[in-house]
Design an enzyme around this catalytic site. Structure first.
Site, PDB file in Angstrom:
ATOM      1  N   ASP A 150      20.156  24.903  14.925  1.00 53.65           N
ATOM      2  CA  ASP A 150      20.759  25.511  15.752  1.00 53.65           C
ATOM      3  C   ASP A 150      22.427  25.515  14.760  1.00 53.65           C
ATOM      4  O   ASP A 150      22.264  25.087  14.177  1.00 53.65           O
ATOM      5  CB  ASP A 150      21.221  23.925  16.619  1.00 53.65           C
ATOM      6  N   ASP A 345      26.354  32.292  18.429  1.00 54.68           N
ATOM      7  CA  ASP A 345      25.340  30.769  19.032  1.00 54.68           C
ATOM      8  C   ASP A 345      24.235  31.199  19.040  1.00 54.68           C
ATOM      9  O   ASP A 345      23.672  31.351  19.669  1.00 54.68           O
ATOM     10  CB  ASP A 345      25.917  29.224  19.573  1.00 54.68           C
TER      11      ASP A 345
END
Length: 464
Positions: A150, A345
């Site tokens: 992430d 992201d």
């Protein structure tokens, strides 16, 4: 006669040349790209039933991990169950809302976001939709664990024994620090404990409550991380979580690649120069991608855009300055993305655009797709098509222009979400909140390079 023979020879050579050129053109057409559009097999939009094919690009450098889609053919976590698109969309929206919540609070301190060691013992919503996983060995002897990676989180953590609060179900056995000869708790006097603001018997305790109500709590520790057999990292700071809640789909925890000091790239700056790259395979493919640390193996074709001065310490900012659909540039002004710009992201699935920008993208896309039968929308997605009975479909290309004259053309897999053959939707959504988010569907098959030390993010096609 001699002149005639020469003339005939020239004609024959010209015909051969033209035939070769047309054959080459057909080859390019078969490979997918035709001027301002892609022609693809409809069957390729849906998950493959064939066996997994590892990417050769992941094995070219020693500091490279295999990336698999959680629901893809290569995942050991996936089952034969049908992919629940409603759940994926719900989790993705939860992640997006958590990002905007953090931005509105302007909180730069992820580790101390939860000040108290008292956390609610109830089932939290998932930590968004982070759906790409890698396997890392932790401890001595190494314990292989599957982690979601992430770019929007800093601290790497995994569930640990004993579970003093509660733990969610995971595929592999949980990490037991008492079985590792290299495990060390971090003391409260350590500079790395400054942000945690909590101690237990002189040991540093971390607590993270994510914006979507998932949480992890445990001891901040140091441990040996084995990326590959020849690439071993000593004394990596990570969270050993003994109280964790969230629907994490069987993974053991999270690998933090964010811009903060506790992220793995930041901790390994002397080894990898705070550079990492990845290629995300489409969940419909039967191939793997890669997560690579360091600059080795980065393609010379990578084009970079500056990491923007986006007011966030927990995301990577980029500036979108243009979008094209086929041969048409959208009418984007300098104010279209406001002063907040955009973020890239790895955990957000679908790209979110300002409502007006999305409306224009949708309008042009519909114009280019007018020969196909439209159908009802699905969840976030209001532009869907029925491809029943079709062998191929031609999409207009969609390209993003970023600051620094960097143009990134999306792969065909980065344009649509196939719910079923009678409902294939444009995989973008409008959002009144800012900033825009460049999600992982739109990043599929690209080589995405984060040169954090150099203040730039790069892109190249055919990354995996």
């Amino acid at each position: 006669m001699s002149i005639m023979r020469n003339f005939l020879s020239m004609i024959i050579m010209l015909c051969v040349c033209l035939n070769w050129c047309f054959a080459e053109g057909a080859e390019k057409s078969d490979s997918g790209k035709v001027l301002d559009s892609y022609t693809i097999q409809v069957s390729s939009l849906f998950p493959s039933s064939s066996s997994c094919v590892p990417s050769s690009k992941a094995s070219n450098t020693k500091s490279s991990l295999r990336v698999v889609h959680m629901h893809g053919a290569c995942s050991h976590l996936s089952s034969d169950a049908r992919v629940d698109h409603d759940e994926i969309i719900r989790r993705d929206q939860a992640r997006v809302e958590s990002i905007y919540s953090k931005l509105s609070k302007n909180s730069a301190n992820e580790v101390s976001e939860a000040k108290s060691t008292e956390l609610p013992a109830k089932s939290g919503i998932t930590l968004g939709s982070g759906n790409y996983i890698v396997t890392i060995g932790i401890g001595t002897p190494k314990h292989d664990l599957s982690l979601v990676f992430d770019t929007g989180s800093d601290l790497t953590w995994t569930q640990c024994e004993p579970c003093l609060g509660s733990c969610y179900s995971q595929k592999e056995p949980k990490f037991n620090p008492s079985s590792s000869s290299t495990y060390q708790n971090v003391s409260c006097s350590s500079p790395m404990c400054e942000d945690a603001e909590s101690c237990s018997a002189s040991n540093c305790v971390y607590s993270i409550v994510y914006g979507d109500k998932s949480f992890t709590q445990g001891f901040l520790a140091k441990e040996k991380f084995t990326l590959t057999n020849s690439d071993v990292l000593e004394d990596v700071y990570f969270g050993c979580g003994e109280n964790n809640q969230g629907l994490f789909d069987g993974v053991a925890g999270l690998l933090g690649l964010g811009p903060g000091k506790l992220s793995l790239p930041a901790q390994t700056t002397t080894t990898y120069n705070n550079i990492f790259s990845y290629c995300l395979p489409s969940f419909t493919s039967n191939s793997t991608g890669h997560l690579t640390f360091g600059s080795a193996g980065i393609s010379e074709s990578v084009k970079f855009t500056p990491i923007s001065s986006f007011p966030s310490a927990f995301n990577y900012g980029i500036d979108i300055i243009g979008i094209s659909v086929g041969d048409k540039e959208l009418a984007i002004t300098p104010n279209s993305f406001s002063t907040e710009g955009a973020i890239i992201d790895s955990g957000t699935v679908f790209t979110r655009l300002p409502t007006k920008v999305y409306a224009e993208l949708r309008s042009v896309f519909k114009e280019k797709m007018s020969s196909y039968k439209s159908t009802s929308g699905y969840g976030l997605f209001d532009t869907c098509y029925d491809f029943t009975g079709l062998d191929t479909v031609t999409y207009p290309t969609i390209a993003f222009s970023f600051a620094g004259s960097t143009v990134v053309e999306l792969d065909g897999s980065g344009i649509s979400l196939p719910i079923k053959i009678s409902q294939v939707c444009l995989a973008f959504a409008g959002n009144d909140d800012l900033p825009a988010i460049f999600g992982n569907v739109q990043q599929t098959t690209l080589d995405v390079v984060y040169d954090v030390a150099g203040g730039r993010v790069g892109f190249a096609p055919n990354g995996c």
